[in-house]
Design a protein around this motif. Sequence first.
Motif, PDB file in Angstrom:
ATOM      1  N   SER A   1     -14.255  -4.322 -23.380  1.00 42.49           N
ATOM      2  CA  SER A   1     -13.910  -4.953 -22.107  1.00 42.49           C
ATOM      3  C   SER A   1     -12.452  -4.720 -21.711  1.00 42.49           C
ATOM      4  O   SER A   1     -12.133  -4.613 -20.517  1.00 42.49           O
ATOM      5  CB  SER A   1     -14.209  -6.457 -22.152  1.00 42.49           C
ATOM      6  N   ALA A   2     -11.548  -4.621 -22.671  1.00 40.77           N
ATOM      7  CA  ALA A   2     -10.134  -4.437 -22.350  1.00 40.77           C
ATOM      8  C   ALA A   2      -9.852  -3.054 -21.769  1.00 40.77           C
ATOM      9  O   ALA A   2      -8.764  -2.833 -21.210  1.00 40.77           O
ATOM     10  CB  ALA A   2      -9.280  -4.647 -23.602  1.00 40.77           C
ATOM     11  N   TYR A   3     -10.818  -2.140 -21.854  1.00 42.44           N
ATOM     12  CA  TYR A   3     -10.606  -0.764 -21.411  1.00 42.44           C
ATOM     13  C   TYR A   3     -11.419  -0.396 -20.166  1.00 42.44           C
ATOM     14  O   TYR A   3     -11.310   0.723 -19.678  1.00 42.44           O
ATOM     15  CB  TYR A   3     -10.969   0.210 -22.540  1.00 42.44           C
TER      16      TYR A   3
ATOM     17  N   PRO B   1     -10.702   3.359 -18.417  1.00 37.49           N
ATOM     18  CA  PRO B   1     -11.486   3.915 -19.529  1.00 37.49           C
ATOM     19  C   PRO B   1     -10.890   5.170 -20.148  1.00 37.49           C
ATOM     20  O   PRO B   1     -11.249   5.515 -21.275  1.00 37.49           O
ATOM     21  CB  PRO B   1     -12.850   4.210 -18.897  1.00 37.49           C
ATOM     22  N   CYS B   2      -9.958   5.832 -19.473  1.00 36.02           N
ATOM     23  CA  CYS B   2      -9.324   7.007 -20.072  1.00 36.02           C
ATOM     24  C   CYS B   2      -8.540   6.631 -21.327  1.00 36.02           C
ATOM     25  O   CYS B   2      -8.318   7.473 -22.209  1.00 36.02           O
ATOM     26  CB  CYS B   2      -8.407   7.693 -19.072  1.00 36.02           C
ATOM     27  N   ARG B   3      -8.137   5.367 -21.434  1.00 39.40           N
ATOM     28  CA  ARG B   3      -7.398   4.923 -22.618  1.00 39.40           C
ATOM     29  C   ARG B   3      -8.277   4.848 -23.856  1.00 39.40           C
ATOM     30  O   ARG B   3      -7.772   4.710 -24.977  1.00 39.40           O
ATOM     31  CB  ARG B   3      -6.765   3.554 -22.365  1.00 39.40           C
TER      32      ARG B   3
ATOM     33  N   PRO C   1      -4.061  14.879 -18.379  1.00 35.18           N
ATOM     34  CA  PRO C   1      -4.666  13.545 -18.558  1.00 35.18           C
ATOM     35  C   PRO C   1      -6.034  13.461 -17.891  1.00 35.18           C
ATOM     36  O   PRO C   1      -6.332  14.198 -16.940  1.00 35.18           O
ATOM     37  CB  PRO C   1      -3.663  12.613 -17.870  1.00 35.18           C
ATOM     38  N   GLY C   2      -6.860  12.578 -18.384  1.00 35.87           N
ATOM     39  CA  GLY C   2      -8.186  12.397 -17.820  1.00 35.87           C
ATOM     40  C   GLY C   2      -8.155  11.723 -16.463  1.00 35.87           C
ATOM     41  O   GLY C   2      -7.159  11.103 -16.082  1.00 35.87           O
ATOM     42  N   GLU C   3      -9.250  11.844 -15.756  1.00 35.42           N
ATOM     43  CA  GLU C   3      -9.398  11.215 -14.437  1.00 35.42           C
ATOM     44  C   GLU C   3     -10.396  10.066 -14.546  1.00 35.42           C
ATOM     45  O   GLU C   3     -11.548  10.263 -14.932  1.00 35.42           O
ATOM     46  CB  GLU C   3      -9.893  12.223 -13.410  1.00 35.42           C
ATOM     47  N   THR C   4      -9.943   8.881 -14.214  1.00 31.76           N
ATOM     48  CA  THR C   4     -10.827   7.711 -14.258  1.00 31.76           C
ATOM     49  C   THR C   4     -11.963   7.872 -13.256  1.00 31.76           C
ATOM     50  O   THR C   4     -11.745   8.268 -12.111  1.00 31.76           O
ATOM     51  CB  THR C   4     -10.037   6.433 -13.946  1.00 31.76           C
TER      52      THR C   4
ATOM     53  N   LEU D   1     -11.430   1.320 -30.234  1.00 27.54           N
ATOM     54  CA  LEU D   1     -12.056   0.011 -30.124  1.00 27.54           C
ATOM     55  C   LEU D   1     -11.860  -0.833 -31.377  1.00 27.54           C
ATOM     56  O   LEU D   1     -11.884  -2.067 -31.318  1.00 27.54           O
ATOM     57  CB  LEU D   1     -13.554   0.168 -29.837  1.00 27.54           C
ATOM     58  N   LYS D   2     -11.635  -0.187 -32.490  1.00 30.79           N
ATOM     59  CA  LYS D   2     -11.350  -0.919 -33.718  1.00 30.79           C
ATOM     60  C   LYS D   2      -9.887  -1.337 -33.796  1.00 30.79           C
ATOM     61  O   LYS D   2      -9.482  -2.044 -34.716  1.00 30.79           O
ATOM     62  CB  LYS D   2     -11.690  -0.042 -34.935  1.00 30.79           C
TER      63      LYS D   2
END
Length: 214
Positions: free
Chosen positions: A60-62, A66-68, A83-86, A210-211
């Motif tokens: 949920s924090a991402y 979501p690229c993070r 860098p990625g594109e959201t 996520l961990k």
Amino acid sequence: MTAMRRLPILASGLALLLAAGCTQTEGGTPAAETPSAATSGTADSPADEVPVVTEPLDPSAYLDDPCRLAPQAVLANLGFEKPGETQNEANNSATELTGPGCSWSNRGSAEMIAIGVQTEARKDGPGGLRHGYQLYTSGEWFGFWEFTTVDDYPAAYADVDDRRDRGQCNLMVGIADDLSFYVAASGYFDEPDKACESAHSVAGAVIDTLKGGS
């Protein structure tokens, strides 16, 4: 739209719609990993054949960024320097049926990577790998499904058909019994084996994030 219609856009070749509208559906070969013994002839239903997630992860924090989920250093090591594109409802209507994602492209080749958290499938149905496996066993969408694992989390290679030897690899990973994320790698025409290798590397990075890893 029912939950049974949400997931196909996620984990099939159409998942690459999240990758800046890419229409190529060629794919890669599987990573060198032995599929988990997840199926059982004594299971009461297809859902019973899907391994449970013993240590659920919360993304949920991402979801707003979501690229993070996948560190840029991991993508750069795979050849994706930018860098990625959201991908979200603001710039990609497909995410209304799937969930937020991110895409990376390689200007020097046709290679692309897309990830997405499959939040929409859990709203109306079982979500997670169980949802995908139902679509496979019912014949409603997936024609190809192969269980595997990513860092001890249940996962599956899934697509409308097996295109791994053509440079396309779609990998779904269960992070809760009702939630999964996908990694779709495409465009690995010259080295098809690298598609699933790349997808597996990115999926492992997402789990590490996520961990609470770096």
